[in-house]
Structure formats: structure tokens, C-alpha cells
Design an enzyme around this catalytic site. Structure first.
Site, short mmCIF file in Angstrom:
data_model
loop_
_atom_site.label_atom_id
_atom_site.label_comp_id
_atom_site.label_asym_id
_atom_site.label_seq_id
_atom_site.Cartn_x
_atom_site.Cartn_y
_atom_site.Cartn_z
N CYS A 79 8.92 21.56 -14.30
CA CYS A 79 10.01 21.26 -13.37
C CYS A 79 11.31 21.96 -13.78
CB CYS A 79 10.17 19.74 -13.25
SG CYS A 79 11.15 19.28 -11.81
N HIS A 167 4.73 17.66 -11.91
CA HIS A 167 4.69 16.93 -13.19
C HIS A 167 3.25 16.60 -13.59
CE1 HIS A 167 9.00 16.17 -13.83
NE2 HIS A 167 9.06 16.29 -12.51
N GLU A 169 2.21 15.35 -16.23
CA GLU A 169 2.15 14.18 -17.13
C GLU A 169 2.03 12.86 -16.38
OE1 GLU A 169 4.67 16.13 -16.52
OE2 GLU A 169 6.60 15.12 -16.49
#
Ligand code: XMP
Length: 510
Positions: A79, A167, A169
Site C-alpha cells: 500500500c 493488503h 496480511e
């Protein structure tokens, strides 16, 4: 030296998650603020740049110096990290026409690319950005796009440098772990050998070297962190670890005896100290929550000091501090957040005690602490235990605390918690307990009018206590529990269930 992935934090709410995901792959990771980058040593196998609340277009936004990293080590920008590397090396980042938050689907993914291979065409990814990379320098190849964002992923030719707009994660990026695995294993070459068992072995060896024949004092609370910290120290130095478990008279029903018993079974050198009366005396006449917390904290320190003074030549104080307390987070506003309850800001013992700190869990996340505890065969009733505040029932009895009110609340709490366990609900709840309200109300029992106290039951789901939602416990369960409490606990004639989430409420009532 332990091989690891370095994560540079730019203040994203998801940075800790990146660290956890990498560790789920059995690769050790550390998070450092972007402006305090540690020296790049050979054990650092790769670097991840986190997201950020800042826009790269903002003059005040972080401007990391990547000289020692980019082109020299595998590097992944997520990002903000991706946008920074796009803009800083000749590309263009613009405000998005629509701010993209939440779910998106890939419309293109390069299945040959070492970072994105194994991901599927329509893979769901999680977006959270207000800027978009419009153009990239000519040596950047696009490796993923979504319907709205052409540059959702890129690689830099001739380097092991990558950027991704989404993202990986976040759980909602369904193939995010595939991408992270590709990065840490295939690109960085990490061996995936960091496991709870290897952590125990390494930590015990390190503690032995560090502590030698020194004595360590540790305050046990019955909770997961202090218990796992104690077990690691016990494995390392045996009876040179002196544990102190204080009964503040504000624990759950029978908890002092049963927890003390399980510690003894584990072979810990533990002394139980019943100081209930001292705590009750200090609390007498106090009804302000902060005053109660301070009084409880002070008596605890007095008792602990007195007991630790009995251990001759102790040099160290063991503590169960964990990684989220240690990570120096990058604050978007720059200032400390407001004090909501004092426990979030207080810590430790007075300086004059002159003990050095030993904190064997300071690099672990909560779920890792549990896994390490499991690897050391700690009993499930310690590992799976709900969080319980240090001041215990003292802040669940609204207003003044007395021994009699503690007894009543212990009974209520016991019925509720035992019920959750018996009906298989305990592990679905993050934290639960009962609150004794300073409210009396009219009831009728048999033919008699009663005028007795009300209690509230509280059960929340959460991951870290920072935000929480009330648990939708089955009505039938609540009905049975209410019946058992009103019929079984003298002094209570009304039971309520707290349906507030945090924020705006907090988990505890005081
Ligand atoms: P709140 O009430 O702030 O609670 O939403 C968040 C978590 O912190 C625990 N808590 C405490 N823990 N000392 C502690 O050790 C305290 O004074 C204290 N107050 C709240 C609470 O139980 C929840 O897990």
C-alpha cells in the site's frame, strides 16, 4: 543469528498483522518504526514496508531512506510502501476518484511471477487507500490489476523489489498468505524453522547465559502471560526463580487455591501470599474507580516488596510483557492518546527496587504465547483462560468494595463462568464476567417482597481488548443462568445482560 524479516512501520493499523502473518509461516519478524531502521545485518533476509495513514502526496509524509535496502535485499512495499516506491523513483500517485476500502477482486494476475504465482484470476483482495498509482517508471512491470486499479502490483526489473496496493496480511485477502509465503520463502529464502519449540529451546539457552546463577523474582497472576514467562524461566534456572502469587481478595471464587495448586504441580517454586485483608482495608471508604485502582496497585507493591525482600540477593524481576506492549508504534497524530483508564499507562514497580528486568515474552504476540505455553505442556485451563484485570473484582463491584460484596459477586461470577464452560461457550468468548451494580430493586420471592441488588453479566468477543462486541449468547442459556443466580445467590434479585460494544462503552464498567 536468527534469520528474520524486517518490517518498517509507517503507522498502518495493519502493521502488527504483517508481523503475525510472517510468523505464522514460521519465519521470525520484527517491526521497527521507519525512521529508526536497525542496522542491516546478514540475518535480515528481506524487508517489508507497511501501509500508512499518510498519503505519499502529503509533504509531511514519511520519506524512508532505502539506500541500504532497495536493490540489495528482497523488498516488498504494501500500500503506502508500494506508492512510495512508485512515486519516489519516477512514477505518479494521484488521489483515487473513489476511495477504495474493503473487498476488491483481481482482474489480472501474472501467474508466472515469483511473487504472485499460485494466486487465482479472480482472487479477493482487501483494499484500504485513498490514493492510486497512476503511472510507474519504465522498468516496473505490472503483475496484478483489479477492475478499478491497474497498478495493483508491480515488480522492478533486475531487482527483487515488489509493490502491492492491496493488503495481503488481512484475512479478507483470501490468498494473501500465498503471496507472503512466496515473498518470505521463495524470494527471501527463509527456512521456516522458527517454531514454538525452537523458541523455547533458544530462549531457555539465552536465559541460562544471561542469568547464570542469579535469582529472579516474578509475580504470578494466574493469567497466560505471567504463567508462560514463569515456565520459561523455570526451565532455564529452576529453583532460582522465586514466584510470588498474591491473593488480593479480589480473585474469582476458589481461584487462589486452584491456581496455586496447578503452579505447584508444574514444579514452580511459588509462594502464595494471602493479603486479602490488607486490600479490603485499603479499599474501605473508596468508591472512585481510579482511587480504587491506585489503592489496589499500592498495596500490591507493598506486599510484593515485602515478600521479595525475603528472597536474599535477588537481582532480576521477571515479567510477562508481550510484543504489542513493546512495539513502538508510529502515531499518526504524533501525540500520546488520552488516558481512558489508568492501567493502560502504569507499569512495573518503583525504580528504587533496583532489580533488572527479564522479559522472556517481549518478542511474542498473544497467540504465540499460547502456542509456546502449549509446547511446554502448560494445562489448558491456564492457556485458555479469559483475560482478567489486575484489580480483579475490585473494579466489577461498582462503588465501595467490601468482603461481603466480593463474596456475593464471586458466587454470581462462578455460576456464569461455570455455565459457559458446561455448555461449551467459554472458548467462543474472549472475556466474560459479572458486575455488581449499586442498584437495589424490588422483587418478589415466594410470598415475600424483596429489595436486593442487581447484577449485570458481560461477555465480549475481541482480539486484543481494544475493540469489542457483546456476544449474542443464546437466550436459553441466559435464562438458565439468570434462574440459577437469583435462586442460588442470596442478595441478588435481578440479572441483566450488557449489550454494549466497545467503543463507545468499555469492557469493564469502571
Ligand atoms: P476496558 O475496560 O478498558 O478493558 O475496555 C480492556 C481490557 O483491559 C482489562 N482491564 C484491566 N487490566 N488492570 C488490568 O490489568 C486494570 O486496571 C484494567 N482495567 C481493564 C479489561 O479486563 C479488558 O481485558
Amino acid at each position: 543469528m536468527q534469520e528474520m524479516i524486517l518490517i518498517l512501520d509507517f503507522g498502518s493499523q495493519y502493521t502488527q498483522l504483517i508481523g503475525r502473518r510472517v510468523r505464522e509461516l514460521n519465519v521470525y519478524s520484527e517491526i521497527h518504526p521507519w525512521d529508526k531502521c536497525p542496522e542491516i545485518t546478514p540475518n535480515i533476509k528481506g524487508v517489508i514496508l507497511s501501509g500508512s495513514p499518510f498519503s505519499v502526496r502529503d509533504e509531511k509524509s514519511p520519506k524512508p531512506n532505502l539506500e541500504e535496502i532497495k536493490g540489495k535485499l528482497p523488498l516488498l512495499g504494501v500500500c503506502f510502501g508500494a506508492q512510495f516506491m512508485a512515486q519516489n523513483f519516477g512514477g505518479e500517485v494521484m488521489p483515487s476518484k473513489i476511495r477504495e476500502y474493503g473487498r476488491a477482486h483481481l482482474s489480472y494476475v501474472d501467474k508466472e511471477n515469483i511473487l504472485t504465482r499460485g494466486m487465482s484470476d479472480d482472487s479477493q483482495v482487501w483494499m484500504s487507500h485513498g490514493d492510486t498509482i497512476k503511472t510507474v517508471p519504465s522498468n516496473y512491470n505490472i503483475i496484478a490489476s483489479t477492475h478499478d486499479v491497474e497498478v495493483a502490483g508491480y515488480e522492478i526489473e533486475g531487482e527483487t523489489t515488489f509493490g502491492i496496493q492491496f493488503h495481503p496480511e488481512v484475512y479478507h485477502s483470501t490468498e494473501g498468505l500465498t503471496l507472503l509465503r512466496n515473498f518470505v520463502v521463495d524470494i527471501c529464502g527463509c527456512s521456516q524453522s522458527w517454531t514454538p519449540t525452537s523458541f523455547v529451546e533458544e530462549t531457555v539457552a539465552e536465559l541460562q547465559t544471561k542469568l547464570g546463577n542469579d535469582k529472579v523474582i516474578l509475580g504470578l497472576s494466574g493469567g497466560v502471560d505471567s504463567s508462560v514467562a514463569a515456565m520459561l524461566l523455570h526451565k532455564a534456572i529452576g529453583s532460582n526463580l522465586h514466584c510470588i502469587f498474591v491473593n488480593n481478595g479480589l480473585l474469582r471464587k476458589n481461584e487462589f487455591d486452584s491456581v496455586l495448586d496447578s503452579y505447584k504441580h508444574l514444579g514452580l517454586n511459588v509462594k502464595g501470599v494471602d493479603a486479602s485483608q490488607q486490600f479490603y482495608s485499603a479499599l474501605s471508604g473508596l468508591s472512585d474507580p481510579e482511587a480504587k485502582r491506585k489503592a489496589i496497585g499500592k498495596v500490591f507493591i507493598d506486599v510484593f516488596e515485602e515478600e521479595s525482600g525475603k528472597v536474599e540477593d535477588a537481582k532480576w524481576l521477571g515479567q510477562g510483557t508481550i510484543y504489542p506492549d513493546v512495539i513502538e508504534s508510529v502515531s499518526a497524530t504524533g501525540g500520546p492518546s488520552a488516558t481512558i483508564k489508568s492501567h493502560h499507562n502504569v507499569g512495573g514497580l518503583p525504580d528504587y527496587m533496583k532489580l533488572e528486568l527479564v522479559e522472556p515474552l517481549r518478542l511474542l504476540f498473544k497467540d504465540e504465547v499460547r502456542r509456546v505455553g502449549k509446547a511446554m505442556e502448560l494445562p489448558q485451563d491456564i492457556l485458555g483462560r479469559h483475560p482478567f484485570p489486575g484489580p480483579g473484582l475490585g473494579i466489577r463491584i461498582l462503588g465501595e468494595v467490601t468482603a461481603e460484596k466480593v463474596r456475593i459477586l464471586q458466587e454470581v461470577d462462578h455460576i456464569f463462568i461455570q455455565g459457559l464452560k458446561d455448555e461449551g461457550l467459554y472458548d467462543e468468548v474472549w472475556q466474560a464476567g459479572a458486575i455488581l451494580l449499586p442498584v437495589q430493586s424490588v422483587g418478589v420471592m415466594g410470598d415475600e417482597r424483596t429489595y436486593e441488588n442487581a447484577v449485570a453479566l458481560r461477555a465480549v468477543s475481541s482480539t486484543d481488548g481494544m475493540t469489542a462486541d457483546w456476544v449474542h449468547l443464546p437466550y436459553e442459556f441466559l435464562a438458565r443462568t439468570s434462574n440459577k443466580i437469583i435462586n442460588g445467590v442470596k442478595g441478588i434479585n435481578r440479572v441483566t445482560y450488557d449489550i454494549s460494544s466497545k467503543p463507545p462503552a468499555t469492557i469493564e464498567w469502571e
